[in-house]
Design a protein around this motif. Structure first.
Motif, PDB file in Angstrom:
ATOM      1  N   ASN A  62       0.823  -1.215   0.000  1.00 30.19           N
ATOM      2  CA  ASN A  62       0.000   0.000   0.000  1.00 30.19           C
ATOM      3  C   ASN A  62       0.853   1.260   0.000  1.00 30.19           C
ATOM      4  O   ASN A  62       0.548   2.225  -0.701  1.00 30.19           O
ATOM      5  CB  ASN A  62      -0.943  -0.010   1.205  1.00 30.19           C
ATOM      6  N   LEU A  63       1.920   1.253   0.797  1.00 31.40           N
ATOM      7  CA  LEU A  63       2.847   2.389   0.783  1.00 31.40           C
ATOM      8  C   LEU A  63       3.411   2.570  -0.626  1.00 31.40           C
ATOM      9  O   LEU A  63       3.622   3.691  -1.097  1.00 31.40           O
ATOM     10  CB  LEU A  63       3.984   2.158   1.785  1.00 31.40           C
ATOM     11  N   SER A  64       3.638   1.449  -1.305  1.00 34.93           N
ATOM     12  CA  SER A  64       4.167   1.494  -2.664  1.00 34.93           C
ATOM     13  C   SER A  64       3.201   2.219  -3.614  1.00 34.93           C
ATOM     14  O   SER A  64       3.640   2.938  -4.518  1.00 34.93           O
ATOM     15  CB  SER A  64       4.449   0.068  -3.141  1.00 34.93           C
ATOM     16  N   ASP A  65       1.907   2.055  -3.389  1.00 35.36           N
ATOM     17  CA  ASP A  65       0.923   2.783  -4.209  1.00 35.36           C
ATOM     18  C   ASP A  65       0.998   4.287  -3.953  1.00 35.36           C
ATOM     19  O   ASP A  65       0.846   5.086  -4.882  1.00 35.36           O
ATOM     20  CB  ASP A  65      -0.497   2.274  -3.927  1.00 35.36           C
ATOM     21  N   LEU A  66       1.213   4.673  -2.698  1.00 35.17           N
ATOM     22  CA  LEU A  66       1.399   6.105  -2.414  1.00 35.17           C
ATOM     23  C   LEU A  66       2.659   6.613  -3.108  1.00 35.17           C
ATOM     24  O   LEU A  66       2.658   7.687  -3.722  1.00 35.17           O
ATOM     25  CB  LEU A  66       1.527   6.356  -0.908  1.00 35.17           C
TER      26      LEU A  66
END
Lengths: 322, 322
Positions: free
Chosen positions: A71-75
């Motif tokens: 999810n952090l990667s999507d940010l």
């Protein structure tokens, strides 16, 4: 057995959150956020299912890390900076050991990125982990998939393919030494979200996304949304340290079609190469220039002599795999 | 079979969203929201699992409605007004008929409340539906669980117990006529989120929550968080139209311990009864005054003569049920 409420309290309720943007965390019908004045909010949801995205006996600490990391990667792929997340968790049973390790893996990464757990849900059912993450960025600066321009350089962060190689070893498609397997598996289990790079690229890069389903397929989303094509020098794709020791053919396959890489693929004007390199240096993240955005739609692969390479590439599709 | 991308596009991608707060919807790494200046954001996640929260053969149209309704109900319970939501969906297979009906049920309700589907995830796995919803409200006006005050009236919206009665009929604990069952089951399958009432109560009510696990257990959260107690006149609890035809004992049990009611329970100063009634009239929602907040902790049940009634009450716990 722990009740639903005990369970949330014991493992997931954090001490009071020291962030004025979080007005109310876990424990009410909703969490309350005060978005920073004038900032845009970036939001993404990912659902990870046992037996599909991870093995049922996956190490719960690593799993906690990975669920938030993706999810952090999507940010990162939008250039957004983390604010908080909700966690919805379906569990076959409330196993205290599993929960303690899972929450430690999750919250250790959350604290590292200042990303607060602000709410969620727990329920009984087949193991399923759904995180929705919130970040912030100045309006108009998001690195969108539809923003690639003809003539842009195409870049990729870090290395590709080691996560896929670890999976190949699990599936006995290849045979790795134990040391190599551990090294490759770390890439699969504990990806590093490229938050600093994404943020540093705001105002410099045009389009970006994170590579979760394989470079070729994911780059295809940029090409489609931006109505452009691309030329990639396939042997410039940065193979992970373990994949580098494998055959040239496997190296091509897994850098191009791997999956679970969680690196950023982005495009930027050729005129801003120095700025791109400075942003990467600032973010302390290796990047590689792998090709160009061109007018002719589709993705063309070239070897170092400029000869076309014909290699199947396809995106990972959760409904096409067992 | 449809690919993951086809599936999202065909059933869930809405036409361009006519809301300046939604800068970017489905199709990138993140959705982008522009929160209204000076507003606070309310966020809630709910996960619904096949076989636990609904029957595996549940009507997909009704299921789509319910999944969003329970999340809208969380916004209502804070006094927030809907902005948008993400949908993460794990499916055993990509069945076009199921998806068409599910998405229609979901999006019909979404459009009714101006709540935009802005992103999400789809994957293969046991049926699991996770929605994270976003709403807005002026800072400092949220109806929090920790805000009940001694002397407050306790109110409940609509009616209670019919959803639980429908479940009792499924489980053969009771026998309903087909007509009665249909009526009661509608309450279970298609709850009405009390958004208008929640918004109208801002600045009037103190504490609020939505009743998902039964009035007694849910009111217990307000009592605990506010460090107060309550006296409830059990026979004032507004039974649903079908439950009204059942025995007094069942009526007490199911109004108190039902579950799946999705009505609001809220507290407000006795001095503001007229304002509360005016807010309910404005929201076109029936409400009933059921008791008082008192200093002595715990929940006491009284009959109309003021005699104590001893009745077991417990919250629904997803880990304690089969």
């Amino acid at each position: 057995m722990l009740s639903e409420f005990d369970l949330i309290k014991r493992y997931f309720a954090q001490h009071s959150i020291q962030d004025s943007r979080v007005a109310l965390g876990i424990g009410d019908d909703c969490a309350l956020l005060n978005p920073s004045a004038g900032m845009q909010m970036a939001i993404s949801s990912d659902m990870l299912v046992s037996g599909h995205h991870f093995f049922p006996d996956a190490d719960p600490y690593k799993l906690g890390h990975k669920c938030l990391a993706v999810n952090l990667s999507d940010l990162a792929a939008m250039g957004a900076e983390p604010l908080g997340f909700t966690l919805a968790l379906s569990l076959p049973e409330a196993n205290p050991d599993w929960l303690a390790a899972f929450s430690r893996g999750l919250l250790t990464l959350a604290n590292e990125y200042g990303c607060h757990l602000i709410g969620g849900d727990t329920t009984k059912g087949p193991l399923n982990i759904c995180i929705t993450i919130f970040g912030e960025l100045p309006p108009g600066t998001a690195l969108r998939r539809d923003a690639a321009k003809i003539g842009d350089d195409i870049w990729v962060s870090g290395t590709l393919g080691d996560a896929r190689l670890a999976l190949a070893n699990y599936w006995k498609e290849v045979t790795l030494t134990e040391t190599d397997h551990e090294l490759a598996a770390t890439r699969m289990h504990q990806p590093s979200p490229r938050i600093a790079l994404g943020a540093a690229l705001r105002g410099i890069a045009h389009a970006a996304l994170d590579i979760s389903d394989g470079l070729a397929g994911d780059l295809g989303h940029i090409l489609e949304k931006s109505a452009v094509g691309a030329t990639i020098f396939i042997d410039r794709l940065p193979a992970g340290p373990v994949l580098q020791t494998q055959s040239p053919d496997l190296r091509r396959q897994f850098t191009l079609n791997g999956g679970d890489d969680y690196e950023l693929c982005f495009t930027a004007p050729a005129s801003r190469r120095q700025d791109v390199l400075a942003a990467a240096a600032k973010a302390n993240t290796a990047i590689t220039h792998i090709g160009q955005i061109v007018a002719e739609t589709g993705l063309r692969l070239l070897d170092e002599r400029g000869q076309a390479v014909s290699l199947q590439y396809k995106s990972f599709d959760h409904f096409a795999h067992p």
